[in-house]
Each structure stands twice: as structure tokens, then as C-alpha cells.
Motif scaffolding. Structure first.
Motif, PDB file in Angstrom:
ATOM      1  N   TRP A  57       0.424  -1.272  -0.384  1.00  0.00           N
ATOM      2  CA  TRP A  57       0.217   0.608   0.651  1.00  0.00           C
ATOM      3  C   TRP A  57       0.750   1.249  -0.048  1.00  0.00           C
ATOM      4  N   ARG A  58       0.342   2.358  -0.567  1.00  0.00           N
ATOM      5  CA  ARG A  58       1.122   3.359  -0.448  1.00  0.00           C
ATOM      6  C   ARG A  58      -0.629   4.800   0.094  1.00  0.00           C
ATOM      7  N   LEU A  77       5.521  -4.038   7.361  1.00  0.00           N
ATOM      8  CA  LEU A  77       6.740  -3.974   6.910  1.00  0.00           C
ATOM      9  C   LEU A  77       6.772  -2.501   6.168  1.00  0.00           C
ATOM     10  N   LEU A  78       7.643  -1.257   6.961  1.00  0.00           N
ATOM     11  CA  LEU A  78       7.749  -0.011   6.296  1.00  0.00           C
ATOM     12  C   LEU A  78       8.979   0.368   5.282  1.00  0.00           C
ATOM     13  N   SER A  79       8.254   0.276   3.974  1.00  0.00           N
ATOM     14  CA  SER A  79      10.057   0.818   3.629  1.00  0.00           C
ATOM     15  C   SER A  79       9.956   2.659   2.452  1.00  0.00           C
ATOM     16  N   ARG A  95       8.751   4.884  10.738  1.00  0.00           N
ATOM     17  CA  ARG A  95       9.485   5.160   9.242  1.00  0.00           C
ATOM     18  C   ARG A  95       9.377   4.086   8.392  1.00  0.00           C
ATOM     19  N   ALA A  96      10.482   4.578   7.141  1.00  0.00           N
ATOM     20  CA  ALA A  96      10.926   3.769   6.616  1.00  0.00           C
ATOM     21  C   ALA A  96      12.252   2.195   7.384  1.00  0.00           C
ATOM     22  N   GLY A  97      11.621   1.174   7.007  1.00  0.00           N
ATOM     23  CA  GLY A  97      12.789   0.444   7.756  1.00  0.00           C
ATOM     24  C   GLY A  97      12.619  -0.358   8.694  1.00  0.00           C
ATOM     25  N   GLN A  98      11.825   0.062   9.170  1.00  0.00           N
ATOM     26  CA  GLN A  98      10.927  -0.597  10.257  1.00  0.00           C
ATOM     27  C   GLN A  98       9.756  -1.322  10.287  1.00  0.00           C
ATOM     28  N   GLY A 116       7.933  12.432   1.648  1.00  0.00           N
ATOM     29  CA  GLY A 116       7.343  11.562   0.564  1.00  0.00           C
ATOM     30  C   GLY A 116       5.669  10.574   1.186  1.00  0.00           C
ATOM     31  N   PRO A 117       5.600  10.112  -0.297  1.00  0.00           N
ATOM     32  CA  PRO A 117       4.457   8.677   0.512  1.00  0.00           C
ATOM     33  C   PRO A 117       4.965   8.065   2.113  1.00  0.00           C
ATOM     34  N   LEU A 118       4.171   7.098   2.720  1.00  0.00           N
ATOM     35  CA  LEU A 118       4.649   5.890   2.889  1.00  0.00           C
ATOM     36  C   LEU A 118       4.123   4.607   2.632  1.00  0.00           C
ATOM     37  N   VAL A 119       5.206   3.378   1.949  1.00  0.00           N
ATOM     38  CA  VAL A 119       4.480   3.050   2.089  1.00  0.00           C
ATOM     39  C   VAL A 119       5.414   1.408   2.580  1.00  0.00           C
TER      40      VAL A 119
END
Length: 128
Positions: A57-58, A77-79, A95-98, A116-119
Motif C-alpha cells: 500500500w501507498r 513492514l515500512l519501505s 519510518r522506513a525500515g521499521q 514523500g508517501p508512506l509505503v
């Protein structure tokens, strides 16, 4: 690929039986905020049914997911991106990586903080 418009909640999509990728754009607010989501198949050709459901998702900067709880456990799982996640009575900055575990029946809502977007990639499953 099937495309579903106007689903009310992510759970509406989560419980659809499927054997192919399901793409969905969920309308979240009256201001045209959307959550773009792709749900992977419950089974692959010739394989067993999977015990989990997964999606990618985004969420655009400034947008938020609906405040919801559901009967399944969920792991994010955030990328990319950063968000404020309200989970029960707790507020986390992620945040990304968590990764984040959201237990079943716990109300949760994420707000994408940008720039930027949350992915993320989510996995959910029925509690035992």
C-alpha cells in the motif's frame, strides 16, 4: 487485474476470495484522499491456500488511514516514508525500515508525515 473502486474499508477487500492480484483504491475522506492498495493472491497456481493475506500500500503525504480495528493480527513492514501511528492509547512515530505489529481488535490509524508517501507491505492473519 481486477480493480475495485469505492470499497468502504480495507477489511472489505481483505475478506474477498481471490486467486489473482486484486488492485484497490480506497476512498478515505470526502476530500479525495485515497489509499492505494494491491492485495496478493490467497493461493498460487498449483499451490496450497496461504495462511496469511498480504498487501502492498501507498499513502500520500498528509493523508491518513481510517481509524479501524479488525479481527486479524496485522504486521506492517515500512519501505518508505514516515508516519504517526495511533495504536490503542499509544502514539508511535514510525519510518522506513521499521516493522509494526498491530494485535487484533486494537484500533489504529496512521498519518503520513511526508515529504514523500508512506509505503508499506502488510501481512495479516487470524488469531489462534
Amino acid at each position: 487485474m481486477p480493480y475495485v473502486l469505492g470499497a468502504g474499508t480495507a477489511e472489505d477487500i481483505a475478506h474477498l476470495p481471490r486467486q489473482g492480484v486484486l488492485g484497490a483504491e480506497l476512498q478515505l475522506d470526502d476530500d479525495d484522499t485515497t489509499l492505494l492498495e494491491f492485495v496478493l493472491p490467497d493461493r498460487f497456481p498449483g499451490g496450497p491456500e496461504l495462511p496469511v493475506k498480504v498487501n502492498w500500500w501507498r499513502l500520500a503525504p498528509g493523508a491518513s488511514t481510517p481509524a479501524e480495528s479488525h479481527r486479524v493480527h496485522e504486521m506492517w513492514l515500512l519501505s518508505a516514508g514516515e508516519a504517526e501511528l495511533r495504536m490503542g492509547d499509544e502514539t508511535l512515530r514510525v519510518r522506513a525500515g521499521q516493522s509494526v505489529f498491530i494485535p487484533s481488535e486494537v484500533r489504529h490509524r496512521a498519518v503520513s508525515l511526508g515529504p514523500g508517501p508512506l509505503v508499506g507491505f502488510a501481512v495479516w492473519w487470524e488469531p489462534r
